[in-house]
Design an enzyme around this catalytic site. Structure first.
Site, PDB file in Angstrom:
ATOM      1  N   SER A  52       0.830  -1.199   0.000  1.00  0.00           N
ATOM      2  CA  SER A  52       0.000   0.000   0.000  1.00  0.00           C
ATOM      3  C   SER A  52       0.870   1.256   0.000  1.00  0.00           C
ATOM      4  O   SER A  52       1.667   1.458  -0.910  1.00  0.00           O
ATOM      5  CB  SER A  52      -0.967  -0.045   1.182  1.00  0.00           C
ATOM      6  OG  SER A  52      -2.004   0.885   1.040  1.00  0.00           O
ATOM      7  N   GLU A  81      -9.681  -5.348  -5.148  1.00  0.00           N
ATOM      8  CA  GLU A  81      -9.152  -4.105  -4.582  1.00  0.00           C
ATOM      9  C   GLU A  81      -9.568  -2.888  -5.389  1.00  0.00           C
ATOM     10  O   GLU A  81      -9.493  -2.900  -6.619  1.00  0.00           O
ATOM     11  CB  GLU A  81      -7.623  -4.136  -4.558  1.00  0.00           C
ATOM     12  CG  GLU A  81      -7.005  -5.176  -3.664  1.00  0.00           C
ATOM     13  CD  GLU A  81      -5.552  -4.866  -3.392  1.00  0.00           C
ATOM     14  OE1 GLU A  81      -5.240  -3.701  -3.073  1.00  0.00           O
ATOM     15  OE2 GLU A  81      -4.723  -5.791  -3.505  1.00  0.00           O
ATOM     16  N   HIS A 129      -7.198  -6.068  -0.181  1.00  0.00           N
ATOM     17  CA  HIS A 129      -6.034  -5.213  -0.015  1.00  0.00           C
ATOM     18  C   HIS A 129      -5.029  -5.804   0.969  1.00  0.00           C
ATOM     19  O   HIS A 129      -5.378  -6.155   2.096  1.00  0.00           O
ATOM     20  CB  HIS A 129      -6.499  -3.839   0.475  1.00  0.00           C
ATOM     21  CG  HIS A 129      -5.432  -2.802   0.493  1.00  0.00           C
ATOM     22  ND1 HIS A 129      -4.844  -2.319  -0.655  1.00  0.00           N
ATOM     23  CD2 HIS A 129      -4.838  -2.127   1.524  1.00  0.00           C
ATOM     24  CE1 HIS A 129      -3.958  -1.405  -0.344  1.00  0.00           C
ATOM     25  NE2 HIS A 129      -3.919  -1.278   0.968  1.00  0.00           N
TER      26      HIS A 129
END
Length: 301
Positions: A149, A244, A274
Site C-alpha cells: 500500500s 481491490e 487489499h
C-alpha cells in the site's frame, strides 16, 4: 488454480472479511492505528523467527531472521496504512514470513506518520533507513526494497530519489497492493468499491489530505510514483488482489514500468483483498503470494 484451491481461497478470505467486519470501522487516527495493529497482529510471529529491535536517527525499527536465511542480504520493508497508520507490529507476521520466503534478513521501519508528520517526513525516514544499511556494510545489490500500500509508494519514491542523486539502486522491488496515484484517477476506485472491504474513495481522500501538504501537487512523482519516469528502475514484482479498489494503481504502474523497459512481473490474485499477505497465518493465498515473492527475489539475486 485448481477448483479446490479457489474454494479454499474463497472460504479463507471470507473469514478474513468477517474479522474485518466484526467491529464498526474505527474513527480518528488513534482508533485506526490501534485497530490496524490489532487485526494485523491477530496471529503471532512464528516461533522460530528471531526479532531484534534497533534504533537509528531517531527511528525505531526491527530486524528479523528466519533459520537458514542469509544475514548478508536484506529486505528493507515499509509498512502500509495510508501513511497515517500501520507499524512494525501490524505487519510483523507479513515481513518476517517474507524474509523466510526470500531467504534473507529483514529490516522493518516505524517511519513517522501523518497528519502529525506530513510529507516529506516519511521520505526522509526511508532515506535514513537506506543510509543505515550502508553503515552496516550492506551493499545495494544485496538489498530488496518492498512494502504494501503506502509502503509500496514509499519504496518506489525512495528509488526515485536515489536515482535522481546518481546513487546505486536496490537489486529489486517487491510491491504489494501499491498505492501509486494519490490523485485518485484509477477506474477501479469506482468499479471495485462494492467488493473492497478496506479501501474506499472517501477514506483515501482523507489519508491523502493528511499526508500531502496543500501546496504540493498530488501528481508530483514523489507523491504519486505512477507519474514518475521509471526508466532505469530495478526489476519489480507487483502483487495485487482482484477485489481491490487500488487494482488499477497496480496495473497502470505495470504498464508504465513496462513501457519504460523495466523488467517486471504483475500478479493479480483472484478474490484477494487489499494487502492480503498480512494475514498469511490463516490465509493460504497469503502464504502462496509470499512464496511467489520469494521465488522472484531468488531469481533476481
Amino acid at each position: 488454480m485448481s477448483d479446490a484451491e479457489e474454494q479454499l481461497d474463497l472460504t479463507e478470505i471470507g473469514a478474513i472479511r468477517a474479522l474485518l467486519a466484526s467491529r464498526p470501522r474505527p474513527v480518528g487516527w488513534d482508533e485506526r492505528r490501534a485497530r490496524l495493529d490489532e487485526v494485523g497482529s491477530s496471529w503471532p510471529v512464528a516461533g522460530d523467527i528471531r526479532c531484534e529491535a534497533v534504533a537509528f536517527d531517531g527511528l525505531a525499527a526491527e530486524w528479523s531472521l528466519a533459520p537458514g536465511s542469509d544475514g548478508d542480504k536484506v529486505l528493507l520493508f515499509f509498512h502500509g496504512g495510508g501513511y497515517c497508520s500501520g507499524s512494525v507490529k501490524s505487519h510483523r507476521r507479513m515481513v518476517t514470513e517474507a524474509g523466510r520466503a526470500m531467504g534473507m534478513r529483514t529490516l522493518a521501519i516505524d517511519y513517522r506518520r501523518a497528519p502529525e508528520h506530513p510529507f516529506p517526513a516519511q521520505h526522509e525516514d526511508a532515506l535514513a533507513a537506506w543510509r543505515f544499511l550502508a553503515r552496516q556494510g550492506v551493499a545495494p545489490d544485496r538489498i530488496v526494497v518492498g512494502g504494501d500500500s503506502a509502503g509500496g509508494n514509499l519504496s518506489l519514491s525512495l528509488v526515485g530519489r536515489l536515482r535522481a542523486a546518481g546513487e546505486r539502486l536496490p537489486y529489486c522491488l517487491w510491491l504489494v497492493s501499491p498505492w501509486t496515484d494519490l490523485s485518485m484517477s484509477g477506474a477501479t476506485l469506482a468499479t471495485k468499491d462494492g467488493v473492497d472491504p478496506i479501501i474506499h474513495g472517501a477514506y483515501l481522500e482523507e489519508l491523502a489530505g493528511a499526508y500531502v501538504p496543500r501546496d504540493v501537487e498530488r501528481r508530483d512523482p514523489l507523491i504519486s510514483p505512477l507519474f514518475a519516469d521509471l526508466r532505469g528502475f530495478p526489476p519489480m514484482l507487483i502483487q495485487v488482489g482482484s477485489a481491490e479498489t487500488l487494482l488499477s494503481d497496480a496495473t497502470r504502474l505495470a504498464e508504465a514500468a513496462g513501457a519504460a523497459d523495466v523488467k517486471l512481473r504483475l500478479e493479480i490474485w483472484p478474490h484477494m483483498i487489499h494487502a492480503w499477505p498480512v494475514w498469511n497465518a490463516q490465509l493460504d493465498a497469503g502464504r502462496r503470494a509470499l512464496a511467489s515473492a520469494g521465488n522472484f527475489v531468488r531469481d533476481q539475486l
